[in-house]
Design a protein around this motif. Sequence first.
Motif, PDB file in Angstrom:
ATOM      1  N   ARG A  23       1.046  -1.189   0.161  1.00 36.27           N
ATOM      2  CA  ARG A  23      -0.163   0.006   0.168  1.00 36.27           C
ATOM      3  C   ARG A  23       0.719   1.035  -0.070  1.00 36.27           C
ATOM      4  N   ALA A  73       2.030   1.951  -3.467  1.00 31.38           N
ATOM      5  CA  ALA A  73       1.111   2.458  -4.159  1.00 31.38           C
ATOM      6  C   ALA A  73       0.507   3.920  -4.087  1.00 31.38           C
ATOM      7  N   ALA A 129      -0.909  -2.203  -6.016  1.00 34.78           N
ATOM      8  CA  ALA A 129      -2.236  -2.360  -5.308  1.00 34.78           C
ATOM      9  C   ALA A 129      -2.885  -3.616  -5.470  1.00 34.78           C
ATOM     10  N   ILE A 152      -6.449   4.287  -1.761  1.00 35.45           N
ATOM     11  CA  ILE A 152      -5.720   3.660  -2.804  1.00 35.45           C
ATOM     12  C   ILE A 152      -6.749   3.233  -4.129  1.00 35.45           C
TER      13      ILE A 152
END
Length: 227
Positions: free
Chosen positions: A106, A109, A121, A160
Amino acid sequence: MVDLMKKLARMDVDMSGEERHLFSVGFKNTIGAKRASWRILSSLEQKVTTGEQAGGMINDYRKKVEDELRMVCNEILSIIAIHCLPLANSGENIVFFYKMKGDYYRYLAEFSTGTEKKAAADQSLVAYQHAMVVASTELSPVHPIRLGLALNFSVFFYEIMNCHERACQVAKQAFDEATAEINSMGVEGYNDSTLMMQLLKDNLTLWTSELTGGESSKDNDLDMEQG
């Protein structure tokens, strides 16, 4: 601290709760300042007029911070994949390290773009989903690791994936299930659990409000002892 924790991980032993906590905190402290720096630089970059010399300097420095973030994330993900997950025997450790895997993908991302962002992701989603499956069968709804997982998974969906409805669903389900069982919980771990529940509630309030004002979601950056 990070160097010592890397040596511990490479000893290939299933970590105790305290060892797991120190391992996580060491890397979180290392990457936390870099993530904060990246956010500041990105914000400054958006405010600079195109063509300004300052804009080029900020852009160059942001890329340098991104390179450092990428290096730290890739290193911890490699250690988790090679040394931590293969040795994780308890439900707690399996969930903990898959959650960490989801967290660090994460973080990748957050600043990546294009195919690199999508790949990070996707990996984060798979790791969080696996952790949720194990947590649902191995850990109580009030277990702080399970609550911390739900907290960070919901932040992943919100920040995200831009799946705001799904983020609220994950957070609300975890909060409601924990609330239903909190009274039956012993004293040990109670403070950690209630703190996680408060963070879930804060995010739900933030996300469902029409006046969010661009505030950041809260994730499990505290990394307190969990189990």
